[in-house]
Design an enzyme around this catalytic site. Structure first.
Site, PDB file in Angstrom:
ATOM      1  CE  LYS A 173       4.477  -3.735   9.163  1.00  0.00           C
ATOM      2  NZ  LYS A 173       3.762  -4.798   9.032  1.00  0.00           N
ATOM      3  CB  ILE A 216      -0.781   0.047   1.227  1.00  0.00           C
ATOM      4  CG1 ILE A 216      -1.675  -1.250   1.470  1.00  0.00           C
ATOM      5  CG2 ILE A 216      -1.791   1.217   1.240  1.00  0.00           C
ATOM      6  CD1 ILE A 216      -2.579  -1.401   2.725  1.00  0.00           C
ATOM      7  N   GLY A 243       4.300 -10.217   1.625  1.00  0.00           N
ATOM      8  CA  GLY A 243       4.425 -11.272   0.409  1.00  0.00           C
ATOM      9  C   GLY A 243       5.442 -10.668  -0.358  1.00  0.00           C
TER      10      GLY A 243
HETATM   11  N1  HSE Z   1       4.846  -9.898   9.570  1.00  0.00           N
HETATM   12  C1  HSE Z   1       4.551  -8.736   8.821  1.00  0.00           C
HETATM   13  C2  HSE Z   1       2.638  -8.848   8.833  1.00  0.00           C
HETATM   14  C3  HSE Z   1       4.801  -8.623   7.506  1.00  0.00           C
HETATM   15  O1  HSE Z   1       2.315  -9.966   9.004  1.00  0.00           O
HETATM   16  O2  HSE Z   1       2.069  -8.009   8.231  1.00  0.00           O
HETATM   17  C4  HSE Z   1       4.979  -7.430   6.745  1.00  0.00           C
HETATM   18  O3  HSE Z   1       5.671  -6.499   7.565  1.00  0.00           O
END
Ligand code: HSE
Length: 431
Positions: free
Chosen positions: A195, A126, A292
């Site tokens: 994040k 995104i 992914g």
């Molecule tokens: N482990 C993370 C998730 C991967 O499940 O979103 C991407 O940051």
């Protein structure tokens, strides 16, 4: 050259012509590092010099852009700072690195006049960094809320849809390659906190402050809570919430009840979504794959294209790393959790006799906490005899410190058994 590295090579090769038309020149991967250079990969490495020493890549004088897809914040930090020191631009998908060391890294990059791009660090494919930093640049961002960990969302979705066990779903997420190397990063909310820290800095123009982010995972969410929430018209999602208030910034990751009619409440499985409320635009929603190989590569390659486009621009005229000019960041404090205001879902087990509910209600009333909805479930027969009754309450918005004190008083009642379960609730409406 792991999963995302392989995806990046594939996307760059597959779309080479389109990418060159966009970037104004071709982009070539010439040198890459891998732990085991003989391992079978998802991409073709024929034209790439492979090495087991990533410093060879970072010190290669012919390389202009370093793409860091190692993860972790020790070797990755060393390599990124080394690349910057060598005058190279950096593209990274590393949320831990940016959330914990971004202030240092951006300062070093600014000094050297290079770009550090990190779109893939938040919500995989995104383009949320781009949207916040550039697309919403005219707005005063008021709040944002995101499902930014696919593994956690996958687990909660499976628990709701299939009544599956937490552990079984986690194992499945690991098998599918969504989970972090250390799955506690996913289920304890650390990945989402990395994040959210990044999103909040870009939204409000504040330095990265990962240590100040309140972080609560999904390990204590029971199937029972998922069902009761649903009966009340809500879904439980693992949300990252960043909100600007007059006193400071709320920065918090925790399980949250959301009204089921909200679009974001219907983001299921491994998908991610971020809802951003700007004063001019109103609420906006960004949805897509959060993990992914190819979805993450989509963001990595977009960053590479961005960097290529900036190769000819003056460092002073580039989009700032944290959206706001580095010397114009605000010192708005991150609020302690006790100062946060939100609504709550509260579940308690108690004796089924007169006066129990009245006692609970009077503790809440005395604390000025208003009840919005109430459910009482019949005692359940268990082999060991009658289990206590269950009461579920939804409250209106209240200060968390006040709520904690009320919960402690409820837990101290003789008629209440065990710990009170408390899950925060957000209406996420347009106001
Ligand atoms: N482990 C993370 C998730 C991967 O499940 O979103 C991407 O940051």
């Amino acid at each position: 050259m792991g999963t995302v590295g392989g995806g990046t090579v594939n996307v760059l090769k597959r779309n080479a012509e389109e990418i060159a038309r966009r970037a104004g020149r071709g982009i070539q991967i010439t040198h890459a590092a891998a732990r085991d250079i003989n391992k079978a990969r998802i991409c073709d490495t024929t034209d790439i010099t492979l090495t087991t020493n990533p410093r060879d890549v970072v010190n290669d004088p012919d390389v202009q852009i370093i793409v860091e897809l190692i993860g972790g914040d020790t070797l990755a930090r060393e390599l990124v700072l080394m690349a910057i020191g060598n005058g190279k631009h950096v593209v990274t998908a590393n949320k831990a690195l940016i959330a914990k060391h971004g202030n240092e890294i951006f300062a070093a990059a600014q000094k050297q006049g290079v770009v550090v791009a990190f779109e893939a660090a938040v919500a995989g494919g995104i383009p949320i960094i781009k949207a916040l930093r550039e697309g919403l640049a005219g707005n005063r961002v008021e709040w944002l809320a995101g499902i930014i960990n696919g593994t956690g969302n996958f687990i909660l979705t499976e628990m709701r849809d299939n009544g599956s066990d937490f552990g079984d779903v986690l194992a499945e997420a690991q098998r599918l390659g969504y989970a972090e190397a250390d799955p506690t990063f996913d289920v304890e909310g650390i990945d989402a906190a990395h994040k959210l820290t990044i999103l909040a800095s870009i939204a409000f123009g504040i330095p990265l402050q990962f240590e100040a982010c309140y972080t609560e995972g999904i390990t204590k969410i029971t199937r029972e809570d998922v069902v009761y929430a649903e009966e009340l018209g809500y879904r439980i999602k693992h949300l990252g919430v960043a909100r600007r208030t007059d006193a400071g910034v709320e920065l918090r990751v925790h399980p949250t009840l959301i009204p089921e009619r909200r679009l974001i409440a219907n983001v299921d499985g491994v998908m991610n979504a971020v809802l951003v409320k700007g004063d001019a635009v109103g609420p906006t929603l960004y949805y897509g794959a959060g993990a992914g190989a190819d979805p993450t590569a989509s963001a990595v390659v977009a960053d590479v294209v961005d960097v290529v486009r900036t190769l000819t621009s003056d460092p002073e005229n580039r989009v700032p790393h944290l959206a706001f000019q580095a010397d114009a960041l605000s010192d708005l404090p991150i609020l302690p959790m006790d100062a946060v205001e939100t609504a709550y879902y509260v579940r308690l087990r108690c004796e089924d006799k007169p006066g129990v509910l009245a006692n609970v209600a009077s503790i809440l009333g005395d604390s000025d906490i208003s009840i919005e909805a109430l459910l009482q479930k019949e005692p359940q027969k268990e082999p060991a005899g009658d289990a206590p009754a269950t009461i579920i309450l939804l409250t209106h918005c209240v200060n968390e410190g006040k709520m904690n004190a009320a919960i402690a008083a409820i837990e101290a009642l003789d008629t209440v058994t065990g710990e009170v379960t408390r899950i925060r609730l957000e209406h996420l409406d347009a106001d």
